[in-house]
Write a protein that holds these residues in place. Structure first.
Motif, PDB file in Angstrom:
ATOM      1  N   GLU A 117       0.829  -1.209   0.000  1.00 57.09           N
ATOM      2  CA  GLU A 117       0.000   0.000   0.000  1.00 57.09           C
ATOM      3  C   GLU A 117       0.864   1.260   0.000  1.00 57.09           C
ATOM      4  O   GLU A 117       0.550   2.245  -0.682  1.00 57.09           O
ATOM      5  N   LEU A 118       1.953   1.248   0.760  1.00 59.61           N
ATOM      6  CA  LEU A 118       2.866   2.390   0.763  1.00 59.61           C
ATOM      7  C   LEU A 118       3.466   2.612  -0.618  1.00 59.61           C
ATOM      8  O   LEU A 118       3.557   3.754  -1.101  1.00 59.61           O
ATOM      9  N   LEU A 119       3.872   1.540  -1.256  1.00 58.66           N
ATOM     10  CA  LEU A 119       4.486   1.667  -2.574  1.00 58.66           C
ATOM     11  C   LEU A 119       3.481   2.129  -3.617  1.00 58.66           C
ATOM     12  O   LEU A 119       3.823   2.888  -4.536  1.00 58.66           O
ATOM     13  N   LEU A 120       2.225   1.689  -3.487  1.00 61.02           N
ATOM     14  CA  LEU A 120       1.184   2.148  -4.409  1.00 61.02           C
ATOM     15  C   LEU A 120       0.943   3.643  -4.252  1.00 61.02           C
ATOM     16  O   LEU A 120       0.866   4.389  -5.243  1.00 61.02           O
ATOM     17  N   LEU A 121       0.842   4.106  -3.015  1.00 62.27           N
ATOM     18  CA  LEU A 121       0.627   5.526  -2.755  1.00 62.27           C
ATOM     19  C   LEU A 121       1.818   6.341  -3.251  1.00 62.27           C
ATOM     20  O   LEU A 121       1.645   7.409  -3.870  1.00 62.27           O
ATOM     21  N   GLU A 145       1.624   8.389  10.940  1.00 68.88           N
ATOM     22  CA  GLU A 145       2.997   8.865  11.117  1.00 68.88           C
ATOM     23  C   GLU A 145       3.986   8.041  10.304  1.00 68.88           C
ATOM     24  O   GLU A 145       4.991   8.575   9.822  1.00 68.88           O
ATOM     25  N   GLU A 146       3.714   6.748  10.127  1.00 69.74           N
ATOM     26  CA  GLU A 146       4.610   5.907   9.348  1.00 69.74           C
ATOM     27  C   GLU A 146       4.547   6.244   7.869  1.00 69.74           C
ATOM     28  O   GLU A 146       5.571   6.334   7.182  1.00 69.74           O
ATOM     29  N   THR A 147       3.328   6.450   7.358  1.00 71.12           N
ATOM     30  CA  THR A 147       3.178   6.831   5.951  1.00 71.12           C
ATOM     31  C   THR A 147       3.806   8.186   5.689  1.00 71.12           C
ATOM     32  O   THR A 147       4.495   8.380   4.679  1.00 71.12           O
ATOM     33  N   ALA A 148       3.589   9.145   6.596  1.00 69.74           N
ATOM     34  CA  ALA A 148       4.166  10.480   6.429  1.00 69.74           C
ATOM     35  C   ALA A 148       5.689  10.413   6.427  1.00 69.74           C
ATOM     36  O   ALA A 148       6.358  11.054   5.604  1.00 69.74           O
ATOM     37  N   GLY A 209       5.528  15.754   9.303  1.00 71.36           N
ATOM     38  CA  GLY A 209       5.358  14.315   9.175  1.00 71.36           C
ATOM     39  C   GLY A 209       6.608  13.539   9.528  1.00 71.36           C
ATOM     40  O   GLY A 209       6.530  12.351   9.839  1.00 71.36           O
ATOM     41  N   PHE A 210       7.752  14.191   9.489  1.00 67.95           N
ATOM     42  CA  PHE A 210       9.016  13.545   9.841  1.00 67.95           C
ATOM     43  C   PHE A 210       9.107  13.331  11.349  1.00 67.95           C
ATOM     44  O   PHE A 210       9.621  12.313  11.818  1.00 67.95           O
ATOM     45  N   HIS A 211       8.573  14.276  12.126  1.00 64.41           N
ATOM     46  CA  HIS A 211       8.739  14.239  13.575  1.00 64.41           C
ATOM     47  C   HIS A 211       7.499  13.779  14.330  1.00 64.41           C
ATOM     48  O   HIS A 211       7.616  13.283  15.457  1.00 64.41           O
ATOM     49  N   ILE A 212       6.328  13.928  13.754  1.00 62.02           N
ATOM     50  CA  ILE A 212       5.094  13.797  14.512  1.00 62.02           C
ATOM     51  C   ILE A 212       4.798  12.345  14.867  1.00 62.02           C
ATOM     52  O   ILE A 212       5.233  11.415  14.195  1.00 62.02           O
ATOM     53  N   THR A 213       4.058  12.154  15.974  1.00 61.96           N
ATOM     54  CA  THR A 213       3.629  10.815  16.362  1.00 61.96           C
ATOM     55  C   THR A 213       2.262  10.906  17.031  1.00 61.96           C
ATOM     56  O   THR A 213       1.880  11.951  17.566  1.00 61.96           O
ATOM     57  N   GLN A 362       8.825   2.443  15.087  1.00 59.09           N
ATOM     58  CA  GLN A 362       8.166   2.289  13.791  1.00 59.09           C
ATOM     59  C   GLN A 362       8.848   3.116  12.696  1.00 59.09           C
ATOM     60  O   GLN A 362       8.927   2.693  11.538  1.00 59.09           O
ATOM     61  N   LYS A 363       9.365   4.276  13.055  1.00 57.05           N
ATOM     62  CA  LYS A 363      10.096   5.079  12.072  1.00 57.05           C
ATOM     63  C   LYS A 363      11.505   4.530  11.858  1.00 57.05           C
ATOM     64  O   LYS A 363      12.017   4.564  10.732  1.00 57.05           O
TER      65      LYS A 363
END
Length: 391
Positions: A117-121, A145-148, A209-213, A362-363
């Motif tokens: 799904e990540l690769l599709l997006l 947060e992982e997608t961002a 999106g790099f920092h947020i959780t 997760q990041k």
């Protein structure tokens, strides 16, 4: 012609033109708001619908924002049931703000988001990057947060990419979805949002999106960047940024090509009396190419676990990232074990361990996956994590 009920109770008409020439399975719609109605326009890959306004693409992926409950007070146990078209119909007029296009890429709860799904997006954004002035992605909050973070590392652009979602389903009293979506679109359309990296817009806050959780499983005000703070706020239809445009420090960009995959990297959650067999199983049964620990404190694991992991990591030649189970703080290099004990009692340097810095597990996993995909060696991976004060 389709009927659309405005919030004032007035019934208006609109047309939506579907273009599925290139998107057979995911129809693309282009709309433009005018006054209290929506009218269709002709689709074109080049040029804007009306001069002077940015064109924003909204990509729907599902999540709570696209969910419905059985009652107005249900805030758990709901299911994804709305399309991006349904969501767009709930937001106010944007005719003086931007031209809008939208597409349903996925329609799943974010707990179902994975590598495919990540690769599709990612491929959809890369495919459309030159055609639009900004992007909005509707997404579930559980793994937002992982997608961002993934998109920040794999899409190198100054154009705004804004993720939004909701903590309450569309049917709940005071549902937060429509306002969050509206704000995200306005933020993406604003030139002051350029060159700030991937953004997350929820509950009147604009975050990196790099920092947020996600800090709270239930409350509306859940997304935090406690070490870095918010980038800005959305107040009374105004965007207020606190700092000049700048992307987060420490970004390593990875170029993904068609057919890309990501290697297996499990996360082991540390606790008192951790059973080391879990580590063995994760590597042997899952054929893991790397491992991430959610350690106790700032990188703490028991001596037995460090020795066991060191022996296993060096025999298999795999990297081990020491992250932390606490939300805040960081794992510095000084917290890493410098050696491990072999079966015969001799000591050997522990060279395969990597400090996760301020990245949560997760990041850390996503960054390690991307490093491994690029076939980086241990020193090169440590250099990537140095950007987040690890390494």
């Amino acid at each position: 012609m389709t009927k659309f009920n405005q919030s004032e109770g007035v019934t208006s008409e609109y047309e939506i033109e579907e273009d599925d020439h290139h998107h057979t399975h995911r129809p693309l719609f282009r709309i433009k708001y005018r006054s209290n109605s929506i009218v269709s326009t002709n689709f074109s890959d080049t040029g804007s619908i009306s001069e002077g306004l940015p064109t924003i693409k909204v990509l729907g992926t599902g999540g709570t924002i696209a969910s419905k409950g059985a009652t107005a007070h249900q805030t758990a146990g709901y299911e994804v049931d709305l399309t991006i078209e349904d969501l767009i119909s709930t937001i106010p007029d944007l005719s003086t703000t931007c031209n809008l296009e939208y597409e349903q890429v996925l329609n799943v709860d974010s707990k179902e988001m994975g590598t495919p799904e990540l690769l599709l997006l990612h491929s959809k954004i890369i495919e459309d990057l030159s055609k639009y002035d900004g992007f909005v992605i509707t997404h579930g909050t559980d793994t937002m947060e992982e997608t961002a973070f993934f998109l920040q590392l794999t899409v190198n652009t100054n154009k705004p990419i804004v993720l939004c979602g909701s903590m309450r389903p569309s049917t709940a009293i005071s549902s937060d979805g429509p306002m969050n979506l509206y704000q995200a679109i306005v933020i993406a359309a604003n030139r002051s949002s350029r060159a700030r990296g991937v953004l997350v817009a929820l509950n009147d806050r604009i975050g990196s999106g790099f920092h947020i959780t996600k800090s709270n499983a239930n409350s509306l005000d859940t997304f935090k960047s406690s070490n870095n703070g918010d980038l800005g706020h959305f107040v009374n239809n105004e965007i207020h940024y606190y700092f000049p445009p700048a992307k987060p420090l420490g970004i390593t960009y990875f170029h993904l090509t068609a057919g890309s995959t990501l290697p297996e990297v499990p996360i082991i959650y540390a606790h008192q009396q951790l059973n080391n067999r879990l580590i063995q199983l994760a590597i042997d049964e899952l054929e893991a190419e790397g491992l991430v620990f959610a350690t106790m404190g700032a990188g703490s694991l028991s001596a037995k676990t460090n020795d066991f992991t060191g022996r296993l990591a060096h025999s298999r030649g795999i990297p081990i990232v020491y992250s932390k189970r606490s939300q805040d703080g960081m794992v510095p290099k000084a917290s890493l074990p410098v050696q491990f004990e072999a079966e015969d009692g001799t000591k050997s340097p522990f060279l395969n361990n990597i400090a996760g810095g301020y990245l949560n597990p997760q990041k850390s996993r996503i960054l390690l996956q991307l490093c491994l995909r690029d076939r980086m060696n241990i020193p090169q991976i440590k250099d990537c994590f140095k950007g987040v004060y690890g390494g």
